[in-house]
Design a protein around this motif. Sequence first.
Motif, mmCIF file in Angstrom:
data_model
loop_
_atom_site.group_PDB
_atom_site.id
_atom_site.type_symbol
_atom_site.label_atom_id
_atom_site.label_comp_id
_atom_site.label_asym_id
_atom_site.label_seq_id
_atom_site.Cartn_x
_atom_site.Cartn_y
_atom_site.Cartn_z
ATOM 1 N N ILE A 272 0.796 -1.241 0.000
ATOM 2 C CA ILE A 272 0.000 0.000 0.000
ATOM 3 C C ILE A 272 0.819 1.277 0.000
ATOM 4 C CG2 ILE A 272 -2.045 -1.038 1.085
ATOM 5 C CD1 ILE A 272 -1.104 0.341 3.725
ATOM 6 N N CYS A 273 2.133 1.221 0.274
ATOM 7 C CA CYS A 273 2.780 2.497 0.592
ATOM 8 C C CYS A 273 3.730 3.068 -0.462
ATOM 9 C CB CYS A 273 3.484 2.407 1.938
ATOM 10 S SG CYS A 273 5.117 1.662 1.909
ATOM 11 N N GLN A 274 4.098 2.327 -1.497
ATOM 12 C CA GLN A 274 4.941 2.842 -2.589
ATOM 13 C C GLN A 274 6.402 3.043 -2.205
ATOM 14 O OE1 GLN A 274 1.844 2.278 -4.316
ATOM 15 N NE2 GLN A 274 3.076 3.357 -5.773
ATOM 16 N N VAL B 276 8.892 0.734 -4.482
ATOM 17 C CA VAL B 276 8.739 0.740 -5.936
ATOM 18 C C VAL B 276 10.110 0.775 -6.618
ATOM 19 C CG1 VAL B 276 7.986 2.201 -7.849
ATOM 20 C CG2 VAL B 276 6.430 1.723 -5.976
ATOM 21 N N THR C 76 7.392 0.334 -13.406
ATOM 22 C CA THR C 76 7.724 0.251 -11.989
ATOM 23 C C THR C 76 6.875 -0.822 -11.319
ATOM 24 O OG1 THR C 76 6.157 1.986 -11.490
ATOM 25 C CG2 THR C 76 8.444 2.647 -11.785
ATOM 26 N N HIS D 79 -0.183 8.340 -3.438
ATOM 27 C CA HIS D 79 -0.572 7.012 -2.980
ATOM 28 C C HIS D 79 -0.387 5.967 -4.078
ATOM 29 C CE1 HIS D 79 -2.198 6.632 1.039
ATOM 30 N NE2 HIS D 79 -2.613 7.872 0.961
ATOM 31 N N GLY D 80 -0.057 6.407 -5.289
ATOM 32 C CA GLY D 80 0.071 5.454 -6.391
ATOM 33 C C GLY D 80 -1.275 5.136 -7.036
ATOM 34 N N HIS E 107 2.928 10.094 -11.591
ATOM 35 C CA HIS E 107 3.389 8.862 -10.957
ATOM 36 C C HIS E 107 3.850 9.114 -9.518
ATOM 37 C CE1 HIS E 107 5.630 5.112 -10.459
ATOM 38 N NE2 HIS E 107 4.892 4.644 -11.438
ATOM 39 N N SER E 108 3.553 8.151 -8.648
ATOM 40 C CA SER E 108 3.866 8.327 -7.222
ATOM 41 C C SER E 108 5.356 8.525 -6.969
ATOM 42 C CB SER E 108 3.387 7.105 -6.437
ATOM 43 O OG SER E 108 4.096 5.950 -6.818
ATOM 44 N N SER E 109 6.199 8.001 -7.840
ATOM 45 C CA SER E 109 7.628 8.119 -7.582
ATOM 46 C C SER E 109 8.199 9.432 -8.105
ATOM 47 C CB SER E 109 8.373 6.941 -8.218
ATOM 48 O OG SER E 109 8.176 6.944 -9.610
#
Lengths: 356, 379
Positions: A312-314, A317, A340, B106-107, B118-120
């Motif tokens: 859940i938290c990324q 990644v 990713t 949160h993605g 994107h989350s990153s």
Amino acid sequence: MASSLLNSSVTRVSQWLASPLRPRQYLELLNPLWAEQSCGRIEKIQRETDNAVTLVIRPNHRWQGAVSGQYVRLGVDVDGVRHWRCYSVNSAQRPGDETFSVTVGRVNGGRVSTYIQDTLRVGDVIALDKAMGDFVLPTDATAKLLFISAGTGITPMMGMLRSLRDSGIAADVTHLHFAPTEKDCIYFNELNDFARRPGFNLHQSLTREGGQHFDAALLDNVCPDWAERKAYVCGPEGLMNAVRTHWQNNELSSQLCEEVFQPVRAEVPAGAGGTVLFWNAGSSTEGAGDKPLLEVAENAGLLPKHGCRMGICQECVVTLREGQVRDLATGEVFGESGETIRICVCAAAGNVTIDL
Amino acid sequence: MKQENASADFVSALPNIPAAKHLSEEQLQTFGARLTEIGQRYMDSRGPADERYIRRVIAAQRTLAFVARIVIYSGILYAPMFFVGAFLLGLAKIIENMEIGHNVLHGQWDWLKDPKIHSSKWEWDGVCPSKQWQRSHNYIHHKWCNVVGMDRDFGYHVLRVSEKQEWKPVYLFQPISNMLMAILFEWGVAVHDDKMGGLRTGETTIEEARPSFKRLFRKIGWQVGKDYIFFPLLAGPFFFSVLLANVGANLIRNLWAYAVIFCGHFPDGVEEFEPSDVENEDKARWYVRQILGSANISGGPVLHFMSGNLSHQIEHHVFPRMPSNRYAAVAKEVRVLCQEYGIRYNSNNLPYQLFTVWRKVFRFALPPRTPQNPATQTP
């Protein structure tokens, strides 16, 4: 001097004003081509055969040019999801004209090729990567050439042929092309035009209409001096293997230039794992098909960044370089290189390479 | 369902959680499996309509932010426009932080595989660096939601909002610290990091916290430079007017974000948990804890949008990676399922939820009444 100083301070201040975005993220609202990322607009869509179209693409300011025969990755959004596919540049380079073209053949069940054939429209904007590869004309303009292609494998050759034609070089080229029927022959008319040019020797083999497949005898017959030529091959796996073996057997591999299609992915048995290569750590280990890659890495003595360990938290990644992974929550097997993945909930599905 | 389970041989799956102790192990597991099925169904149906939604919201937000800055400058010609511009910029910042930033981080949109959403890669319009917030929020808060002593967002180490937190004299001042948190919300979020917080308790050394501080100061530089130096400088002699408008915009965002976020886990009726409650916790138990530890805000589509759909806090905690535009629909199913299994589904309007939060802030500022002496307890 003063103006460049002014210029750079204007840039700095505009970056500050736009932060946390970049100034171009506002500009692209007006025109998607003004984006920071490399992208291009579809200028023209030209049907070649029932199952192949040519796209003429106008790239934006980020484009660094392409040499005919190189490949370029196109990022196409299908149902909202971006997919990347490689296509060969088949247009000649023209000074002052940045547009380039690629030809896309329909792959049965292929999501991207089907989308390009049926849904993509002139004016759409797609993402681009920079052109890459050394499947290009030799620097020595007098070299004798041999092209061997099958199906859409002809597209990079077409780029080289057009470049030769436009630059007025009367090169000595023998071209051996295989296609199932005349209807499937992309660039049929243009190829026949080339065939009328001096120095260009075309041999088309329509394999479903009695034409031969590639073998040593056919080659000797069509091109007796093949061993003296710089050779290029592009086509399905079978043709590539046959040609590669023939050149290897004659110890001429250094004269053969290969361009592979999208790699054929081996079918992964349900639940199977594979070898996991940790790219930047430079180590590899076996990863079971039901074990999260995070645990696989930890057992191999690595300490990847992570958080919740439940998807859940990324925090965990990472980039998938090659291969595919299995989402342990849904069982779905997925992955394209560059994508990713969350290593706390994904396991190896066959051999994978990840960037921790 | 509660009645059915009154039989003598009933064994509770969650004996320590009063609001869910009526569930047997089998009921609990079926509940969990059905919730997973609902979530998966929505995740499988993501498609082009969702993509269009987020791209349009992003484009609209950027346009609004741009227009708001122009409107602020038009205040030079007609002063009331300073107020209109500040209000619009406040709205733009709210949308960027909540419906876009929070959810991208949160993605929720990673499935588009577009590096621009994107989350990153995302950096949001606030002083807290995205990466730092992702860790304290996505990981620590979401995983350990409402576990006292583990969820660092429970009371933010500043407020006492449950009797499970030990009382200290400093909590006497919490009505004031609560007000300061509302006004300075983005700054509170920025310093609320486990590495930096660990300095105070001695859990981390200065060396360990140094990278966090460096990242934070760099981000503060960009944000302060933008809103409080460069944009005001562009107005020349009207520097202070534009500065005040920008301060106002950030204040509007802070107050609204505070209100929405405090209503997520602190209103009356939410459960708090002990670290012993989460030992060997499986997915079904995790779901139940997330539901009991969260509270929704009821209202119309505008409220949901402006709260970044965090008004559907329960659904967000159960499915943190689901695109926010789907929460309204999935909420209907989650609510019905909770009713069927007798699990409390806390939902009420914003003024009511906020009132109960503030009531707690005042009530728990005072030390607990000694349980040893029942005579002092009010009936």
